[in-house]
Design an enzyme around this catalytic site. Structure first.
Site, PDB file in Angstrom:
ATOM      1  N   TYR A 188      18.240 -12.939  10.721  1.00 49.23           N
ATOM      2  CA  TYR A 188      18.116 -11.923   9.669  1.00 49.23           C
ATOM      3  C   TYR A 188      17.544 -10.622  10.225  1.00 49.23           C
ATOM      4  O   TYR A 188      16.869 -10.625  11.244  1.00 49.23           O
ATOM      5  CB  TYR A 188      17.257 -12.450   8.514  1.00 49.23           C
ATOM      6  CG  TYR A 188      17.938 -13.553   7.741  1.00 49.23           C
ATOM      7  CD1 TYR A 188      19.238 -13.391   7.267  1.00 49.23           C
ATOM      8  CD2 TYR A 188      17.311 -14.765   7.512  1.00 49.23           C
ATOM      9  CE1 TYR A 188      19.882 -14.408   6.573  1.00 49.23           C
ATOM     10  CE2 TYR A 188      17.955 -15.786   6.818  1.00 49.23           C
ATOM     11  CZ  TYR A 188      19.243 -15.601   6.353  1.00 49.23           C
ATOM     12  OH  TYR A 188      19.873 -16.603   5.673  1.00 49.23           O
TER      13      TYR A 188
ATOM     14  N   GLY B 226       9.760 -12.682   9.747  1.00 52.49           N
ATOM     15  CA  GLY B 226       8.956 -13.246   8.654  1.00 52.49           C
ATOM     16  C   GLY B 226       9.592 -14.429   7.946  1.00 52.49           C
ATOM     17  O   GLY B 226       8.914 -15.133   7.202  1.00 52.49           O
TER      18      GLY B 226
ATOM     19  N   LYS C 212       4.416 -14.408  -4.821  1.00 55.32           N
ATOM     20  CA  LYS C 212       3.027 -14.136  -5.206  1.00 55.32           C
ATOM     21  C   LYS C 212       2.898 -12.759  -5.845  1.00 55.32           C
ATOM     22  O   LYS C 212       2.100 -12.550  -6.759  1.00 55.32           O
ATOM     23  CB  LYS C 212       2.115 -14.235  -3.989  1.00 55.32           C
ATOM     24  CG  LYS C 212       1.441 -15.533  -3.745  1.00 55.32           C
ATOM     25  CD  LYS C 212       2.055 -16.842  -3.728  1.00 55.32           C
ATOM     26  CE  LYS C 212       2.927 -17.622  -4.486  1.00 55.32           C
ATOM     27  NZ  LYS C 212       3.771 -18.584  -3.795  1.00 55.32           N
TER      28      LYS C 212
ATOM     29  N   ILE D 251       8.024 -24.932  -6.499  1.00 50.65           N
ATOM     30  CA  ILE D 251       8.884 -23.750  -6.688  1.00 50.65           C
ATOM     31  C   ILE D 251       9.299 -23.634  -8.157  1.00 50.65           C
ATOM     32  O   ILE D 251       9.232 -22.562  -8.755  1.00 50.65           O
ATOM     33  CB  ILE D 251      10.133 -23.793  -5.782  1.00 50.65           C
ATOM     34  CG1 ILE D 251       9.715 -23.706  -4.307  1.00 50.65           C
ATOM     35  CG2 ILE D 251      11.105 -22.657  -6.144  1.00 50.65           C
ATOM     36  CD1 ILE D 251      10.864 -23.653  -3.317  1.00 50.65           C
TER      37      ILE D 251
ATOM     38  N   VAL E  79      19.971 -33.699 -14.742  1.00 48.48           N
ATOM     39  CA  VAL E  79      21.178 -33.019 -15.198  1.00 48.48           C
ATOM     40  C   VAL E  79      22.371 -33.834 -14.728  1.00 48.48           C
ATOM     41  O   VAL E  79      22.480 -34.157 -13.545  1.00 48.48           O
ATOM     42  CB  VAL E  79      21.232 -31.588 -14.608  1.00 48.48           C
ATOM     43  CG1 VAL E  79      22.581 -30.957 -14.839  1.00 48.48           C
ATOM     44  CG2 VAL E  79      20.122 -30.744 -15.212  1.00 48.48           C
TER      45      VAL E  79
ATOM     46  N   ALA F  87      15.534 -26.202  -8.076  1.00 51.51           N
ATOM     47  CA  ALA F  87      14.355 -26.231  -7.185  1.00 51.51           C
ATOM     48  C   ALA F  87      13.973 -27.686  -6.969  1.00 51.51           C
ATOM     49  O   ALA F  87      12.945 -28.163  -7.444  1.00 51.51           O
ATOM     50  CB  ALA F  87      13.208 -25.440  -7.812  1.00 51.51           C
TER      51      ALA F  87
ATOM     52  N   HIS G 233     -23.985 -17.188  -7.785  1.00 55.53           N
ATOM     53  CA  HIS G 233     -23.851 -17.392  -9.238  1.00 55.53           C
ATOM     54  C   HIS G 233     -23.656 -16.040  -9.923  1.00 55.53           C
ATOM     55  O   HIS G 233     -24.338 -15.085  -9.559  1.00 55.53           O
ATOM     56  CB  HIS G 233     -25.115 -18.069  -9.765  1.00 55.53           C
ATOM     57  CG  HIS G 233     -25.135 -18.225 -11.253  1.00 55.53           C
ATOM     58  ND1 HIS G 233     -24.405 -19.199 -11.902  1.00 55.53           N
ATOM     59  CD2 HIS G 233     -25.771 -17.506 -12.225  1.00 55.53           C
ATOM     60  CE1 HIS G 233     -24.613 -19.082 -13.210  1.00 55.53           C
ATOM     61  NE2 HIS G 233     -25.428 -18.057 -13.436  1.00 55.53           N
TER      62      HIS G 233
HETATM   63  P1  NAD Z   1       9.229 -30.054  -4.370  1.00 55.94           P
HETATM   64  O1  NAD Z   1       9.519 -31.236  -3.545  1.00 55.94           O
HETATM   65  O2  NAD Z   1       7.835 -29.516  -4.442  1.00 55.94           O
HETATM   66  O3  NAD Z   1       9.676 -30.316  -5.882  1.00 55.94           O
HETATM   67  C1  NAD Z   1      10.970 -30.733  -6.228  1.00 55.94           C
HETATM   68  C2  NAD Z   1      10.900 -31.423  -7.570  1.00 55.94           C
HETATM   69  O4  NAD Z   1      12.221 -31.668  -8.023  1.00 55.94           O
HETATM   70  C3  NAD Z   1      10.182 -32.755  -7.524  1.00 55.94           C
HETATM   71  O5  NAD Z   1       9.262 -32.788  -8.574  1.00 55.94           O
HETATM   72  C4  NAD Z   1      11.322 -33.767  -7.715  1.00 55.94           C
HETATM   73  O6  NAD Z   1      10.887 -34.951  -8.362  1.00 55.94           O
HETATM   74  C5  NAD Z   1      12.296 -32.976  -8.558  1.00 55.94           C
HETATM   75  N1  NAD Z   1      13.699 -33.393  -8.474  1.00 55.94           N
HETATM   76  C6  NAD Z   1      14.394 -33.776  -7.370  1.00 55.94           C
HETATM   77  N2  NAD Z   1      15.686 -33.999  -7.677  1.00 55.94           N
HETATM   78  C7  NAD Z   1      15.833 -33.737  -9.003  1.00 55.94           C
HETATM   79  C8  NAD Z   1      16.918 -33.745  -9.914  1.00 55.94           C
HETATM   80  N3  NAD Z   1      18.144 -34.071  -9.514  1.00 55.94           N
HETATM   81  N4  NAD Z   1      16.696 -33.415 -11.211  1.00 55.94           N
HETATM   82  C9  NAD Z   1      15.437 -33.079 -11.624  1.00 55.94           C
HETATM   83  N5  NAD Z   1      14.382 -33.044 -10.801  1.00 55.94           N
HETATM   84  C10 NAD Z   1      14.562 -33.351  -9.508  1.00 55.94           C
HETATM   85  O7  NAD Z   1      10.265 -28.933  -3.882  1.00 55.94           O
HETATM   86  P2  NAD Z   1      10.365 -27.394  -4.236  1.00 55.94           P
HETATM   87  O8  NAD Z   1       9.517 -27.058  -5.397  1.00 55.94           O
HETATM   88  O9  NAD Z   1      11.818 -27.099  -4.279  1.00 55.94           O
HETATM   89  O10 NAD Z   1       9.741 -26.747  -2.945  1.00 55.94           O
HETATM   90  C11 NAD Z   1      10.373 -26.930  -1.689  1.00 55.94           C
HETATM   91  C12 NAD Z   1       9.388 -26.868  -0.566  1.00 55.94           C
HETATM   92  O11 NAD Z   1       8.830 -25.579  -0.438  1.00 55.94           O
HETATM   93  C13 NAD Z   1       8.252 -27.840  -0.737  1.00 55.94           C
HETATM   94  O12 NAD Z   1       8.045 -28.468   0.511  1.00 55.94           O
HETATM   95  C14 NAD Z   1       7.087 -26.981  -1.087  1.00 55.94           C
HETATM   96  O13 NAD Z   1       5.869 -27.516  -0.599  1.00 55.94           O
HETATM   97  C15 NAD Z   1       7.421 -25.666  -0.417  1.00 55.94           C
HETATM   98  N6  NAD Z   1       6.857 -24.572  -1.205  1.00 55.94           N
HETATM   99  C16 NAD Z   1       5.529 -24.411  -1.222  1.00 55.94           C
HETATM  100  C17 NAD Z   1       4.981 -23.427  -2.000  1.00 55.94           C
HETATM  101  C18 NAD Z   1       3.501 -23.267  -2.012  1.00 55.94           C
HETATM  102  O14 NAD Z   1       2.842 -23.709  -1.091  1.00 55.94           O
HETATM  103  N7  NAD Z   1       2.943 -22.671  -3.033  1.00 55.94           N
HETATM  104  C19 NAD Z   1       5.760 -22.630  -2.799  1.00 55.94           C
HETATM  105  C20 NAD Z   1       7.107 -22.826  -2.776  1.00 55.94           C
HETATM  106  C21 NAD Z   1       7.638 -23.826  -1.977  1.00 55.94           C
END
Ligand code: NAD
Length: 478
Positions: free
Chosen positions: A43, A47, A59, A191, A244, A276, A451
């Site tokens: 890209y 980053g 954020k 996410i 879904v 997500a 505090h």
């Molecule tokens: P995640 O694994 O955190 O969550 C995915 C969710 O989708 C889970 O709860 C799972 O049970 C659900 N799921 C899976 N298949 C499904 C389906 N077919 N229908 C409905 N639900 C379903 O993944 P994410 O939220 O996509 O994040 C991806 C990665 O990016 C993770 O490793 C996360 O730690 C990282 N991330 C971290 C941050 C942060 O640190 N704040 C922010 C964004 C992403």
């Protein structure tokens, strides 16, 4: 930014494949240790996902969402604002300015370190060479050592209309094309919930569908509960143990059918759908076989504690070596790989890698969770401080938080911590330090916290475990 394209083979002591948080950290550390370093990135800006289309822009948007919510909720203190005027174009500009500042800073740092940037898609051609397919042809990079930092990609669900722009991944959602009137979020993980927080504050009506019986699977339920309670008020519907079954594109939206415990009887129409459901490693996208690098069936590259792959002199770091897929894991692994290459005695051996959901309230945890302790039969003592007894939490109108610390019953050393509440992501850092330094409940309780603050709740949770608390009644000894 040094941007190279020559007919000659570039010789590198260290070639780093991928310039996300792991890749650029590895390249910068290697260069600082005196190694001639080449950084390969497809890209235009450095980053990776984190800075360009992930952690940082999300954020910036979550901060805006928090202000929108706070403005709405401050009326009990006698201040009312009118309905917000949202200028989506300016929001995009503001978000992009944050990203550009950071990526521009990285480009300057690369230049100052004389890290040579080669732009294009890198693929191995042998165990000491990478071909980089750029805009103007192929650039060969030959290396003594290589650090693979090629990251991960959002999982797509097969059979869904993945080419329809109304079906989004997190990158699309962060572009803020519009504010959909009705939006479905598939996946109640980090996410999914962060983006639901943003779009709900902007005025979208949000449904969430999650396969598991609770949001943020893997996190203790007592920590998720306050978030779930608030989300239930803000969102239209949270469908647990449901998935879904079909999405059919229509002129006026995406028609979604569900199956499972809380599936609506009829198909629902949404303006946009965000998928997500996790990320998958990019190990199969770099022609690793040409270098003899082992990649497992999911796309992860196995490494040892020095970040070495099975091929001598080739290392791997970040999302592509395993979970958790977090930038702060990648940056630490990156330094280990660069230092090992430079002959330093480095090892990736953290006691914990903290997790944070930047939702509202935030949820953060580190070390042993209660769920894990119970599943594995690990004995623990617990100190829980409810934020309803925190003057600071009450002052900001957010008493739903909890700070929980787990201790070893024998040594009294901290084993784990979980926090739900505003700024939980900032607060968890103290618990990580306590774990790494081997602090016990007394160390934390006797450390004088300022505090009135939210960080005080860590000291008070330790006092709850010790039985020395005075702001609440001490819990009865078990
Ligand atoms: P995640 O694994 O955190 O969550 C995915 C969710 O989708 C889970 O709860 C799972 O049970 C659900 N799921 C899976 N298949 C499904 C389906 N077919 N229908 C409905 N639900 C379903 O993944 P994410 O939220 O996509 O994040 C991806 C990665 O990016 C993770 O490793 C996360 O730690 C990282 N991330 C971290 C941050 C942060 O640190 N704040 C922010 C964004 C992403």
């Amino acid at each position: 930014m040094t941007d190279t394209q020559t007919n000659e083979v570039i010789q590198a002591q260290v070639a780093v494949l991928g310039a996300g948080p792991g890749g650029y950290t590895a390249a910068f550390r290697a260069a600082d240790l005196g190694l001639k370093t080449v950084l390969i990135e497809r890209y235009p800006s450095l980053g990776g996902v984190c800075l360009n289309v992930g952690c940082i822009p999300s954020k910036a948007l979550l901060h805006t969402a928090a202000i929108l919510n706070e403005a709405k909720e401050i009326s009990h203190m006698g201040v009312s604002f009118g309905a917000p005027q949202i200028d989506l174009e300016q929001m995009r500009v503001g978000k992009q300015a944050v990203v550009n500042k950071l990526t521009g800073g990285l480009a300057a740092l690369a230049k100052q370190r004389k890290v040579q940037l080669v732009r294009g898609v890198g693929q191995f051609v042998s165990s000491n060479r990478i071909a980089v397919q750029g805009k103007n042809g192929t650039q060969q990079v030959s290396f003594d050592h290589c650090i693979i930092a090629c990251g991960s990609s959002a999982v797509k669900i097969p059979g869904f209309p993945n080419e329809d722009p109304r079906l989004m991944d997190s990158t699309d959602a962060l572009e803020l094309a519009d504010i959909p009137a009705r939006m479905l979020v598939i996946g109640g993980g980090i996410i999914g919930l962060e983006m639901a927080t943003v779009y709900s504050a902007l005025g979208s009506q949000i449904d969430i569908v999650e396969l598991q019986p609770g949001l943020i699977p893997g996190c203790d339920r007592d920590l998720v509960k306050p978030l779930e309670r608030r989300l239930k008020k803000q969102l239209n519907r949270i469908m647990l143990e449901t998935k879904v079954s079909q999405i059919s594109p229509q002129k006026d939206g995406l028609k979604v059918s569900f199956e499972g415990k809380q599936a609506p009887a009829q198909a629902e129409l949404y303006d946009r759908v965000l998928v997500a459901v996790g990320r998958s490693p990019n190990g199969h996208k770099i022609n690793a076989a040409a270098a003899g690098i082992q990649v497992d069936e999911r796309g992860f590259i196995p490494v040892d504690q020095h970040m070495r792959t099975n091929v001598p002199k080739i290392y791997a770091i970040g999302d592509v070596v395993g979970n958790p897929m977090l930038a702060h894991k990648a940056t630490h692994e990156a330094k280990v790989a660069a230092e090992v290459i430079a002959g330093l005695p480095a090892l990736f051996d953290p006691l914990t890698i903290p997790s944070v959901a930047y939702t509202d309230p935030e949820v953060a945890w580190m070390g042993l969770t209660e769920t894990e302790a119970q599943a594995k039969g690990i004995a623990y003592d617990k100190g829980v401080f409810p934020w309803a007894a925190s003057g600071r939490a009450l002052g900001i109108g957010r008493e739903e938080g909890i700070t929980k610390l787990l201790f070893d019953p024998e040594t009294k050393r901290i084993l784990g911590a979980g926090i739900v509440g505003v700024n939980a992501g900032e607060l968890i850092g103290e618990a990580v330090l306590a774990l790494e330094m081997g602090a016990d409940a007394e160390d934390i309780g006797l450390s004088i916290h300022p505090h009135p603050t939210l960080c005080e709740t860590l000291g008070l949770a330790a006092e709850m475990a010790e039985g020395s608390i005075t702001d609440l009644l001490p819990p009865k000894k078990r």
